[in-house]
Scaffold this active site. Structure first.
Site, short mmCIF file in Angstrom:
data_model
loop_
_atom_site.label_atom_id
_atom_site.label_comp_id
_atom_site.label_asym_id
_atom_site.label_seq_id
_atom_site.Cartn_x
_atom_site.Cartn_y
_atom_site.Cartn_z
CD GLU A 203 -2.90 5.50 6.81
OE1 GLU A 203 -2.93 5.56 5.57
OE2 GLU A 203 -1.95 5.00 7.45
CG HIS B 235 -5.81 1.93 5.41
ND1 HIS B 235 -5.36 2.85 6.32
CD2 HIS B 235 -4.80 1.07 5.20
CE1 HIS B 235 -4.10 2.54 6.66
NE2 HIS B 235 -3.74 1.46 5.99
CD GLU C 167 -3.22 -2.32 7.47
OE1 GLU C 167 -2.16 -2.57 6.91
OE2 GLU C 167 -3.85 -1.26 7.30
CG ASN D 204 -1.71 1.24 1.42
OD1 ASN D 204 -1.76 2.08 0.51
ND2 ASN D 204 -2.35 1.38 2.57
CB SER E 270 5.68 -1.70 11.84
OG SER E 270 5.32 -0.34 12.11
CE LYS F 48 -0.20 3.26 4.78
NZ LYS F 48 -0.08 3.36 6.23
N GLY G 169 2.96 2.41 10.79
CA GLY G 169 3.91 3.50 10.61
C GLY G 169 4.66 3.88 11.87
P1 13P Z 1 3.25 0.50 7.62
O1 13P Z 1 3.74 -0.78 7.00
O2 13P Z 1 3.95 1.71 7.09
O3 13P Z 1 3.19 0.41 9.11
O4 13P Z 1 1.72 0.68 7.11
C1 13P Z 1 0.82 -0.36 7.28
C2 13P Z 1 -0.41 -0.02 6.52
O5 13P Z 1 -1.17 0.85 6.91
C3 13P Z 1 -0.67 -0.75 5.27
O6 13P Z 1 -1.96 -0.51 4.82
#
Ligand code: 13P
Length: 256
Positions: A103, A101, A173, A11, A218, A13, A179
């Site tokens: 976010e 997601h 997640e 992903n 992560s 982003k 992150g």
């Molecule tokens: P990270 O791997 O940067 O922690 O992000 C995970 C994520 O949100 C994947 O959708």
């Protein structure tokens, strides 16, 4: 016993212009071999602006990486300024769409009901939703993890028939692991994914055994092996580490 082909999805982003995306996908393909694709399904989810460029690159170079999108609007068309419809994605050979997601839920206010409409729209357009769920740190500390993922998965799949559910992928997640460099321990991730699998069984019956459940938060080359060794973890949804083709290739190879 049902065998589920592992799936590794990147992903990206809001990173990588279409020019950078082309380079990353090409470099990634140089690092992967047939045996990697045989063992694991590989997906990249670029920003909307890079989808067409990545699609033509994958086609032209016959790279067996699947294309994913990061979001979609549930309606087929209409006055929804700034939105992208399922059919627009399907026409670009998009196979997977990340839905719900954290976010999008937290920053853009997406509700379980809206996420459910997206899941159904993605399936209706012949694509596969990657339905995300996961708890905040406060929820984890309050012992609410299981209830949260049960609610998100049940609501996300409302009205989806067992036959249609074969196309669904779920991603667990934990929000506190996204992150942050903090990963859920492989055992904890496995335990919550077992809860998700039980929830799936109550929602879509036997089909649950065929649904892949990924871990995200992560994931790095250094922890991929341990995560993938867990019986309930069918792959990873990778953010930051998927931006770098070397790191993502090593994750796809389970940290080799
Ligand atoms: P990270 O791997 O940067 O922690 O992000 C995970 C994520 O949100 C994947 O959708």
């Amino acid at each position: 016993m049902t065998t589920r082909k592992p799936l590794m999805a990147g992903n990206w982003k809001m990173h990588h212009t279409h020019l950078e995306a082309i380079q990353v996908v090409q470099k990634l393909s140089y690092r992967l071999e047939k045996k990697d694709y045989d063992r694991t399904e590989v997906v990249v989810c670029p920003a909307f602006t890079a989808l067409r460029s990545v699609q033509t690159t994958l086609d032209a170079d016959r790279i067996p990486i699947a294309l994913g999108a990061q979001n979609v609007h549930p309606e087929e068309k209409g006055a929804f300024t700034g939105e992208v419809s399922p059919v627009m994605l399907a026409k670009l050979n998009v196979r997977f769409v990340i839905v719900g997601h954290s976010e999008r839920r937290e920053i853009f206010g997406e509700t379980d009901d809206f996420v459910n409409r997206k899941v159904r729209a993605v399936l209706a357009a012949g694509m596969q939703p990657i339905l995300c769920c996961g708890e905040t740190l406060e929820e984890r500390e309050a012992g609410e993890t299981d209830a949260k993922v049960q609610r998100q998965v049940t609501a996300g799949l409302a009205g989806v028939s067992p036959a249609d559910a074969t196309g669904v992928v779920v991603a667990y997640e934990p929000i506190w692991a996204i992150g942050t460099g903090r990963t859920a321990s492989a055992e904890d991730a496995n335990a919550t994914i077992s809860v998700i699998r039980k929830t799936l069984r109550s929602v879509v019956g036997e089909t649950a055994a065929t649904i892949r459940v990924l871990y995200g938060g992560s994931v790095k080359p250094g922890n991929a092996h341990e995560l993938m060794a867990q019986p309930e973890i069918d792959g990873a949804l990778v953010g930051g580490a998927s931006l770098d083709p070397d790191d993502f290739a090593r994750i796809i190879q389970y940290g080799r």
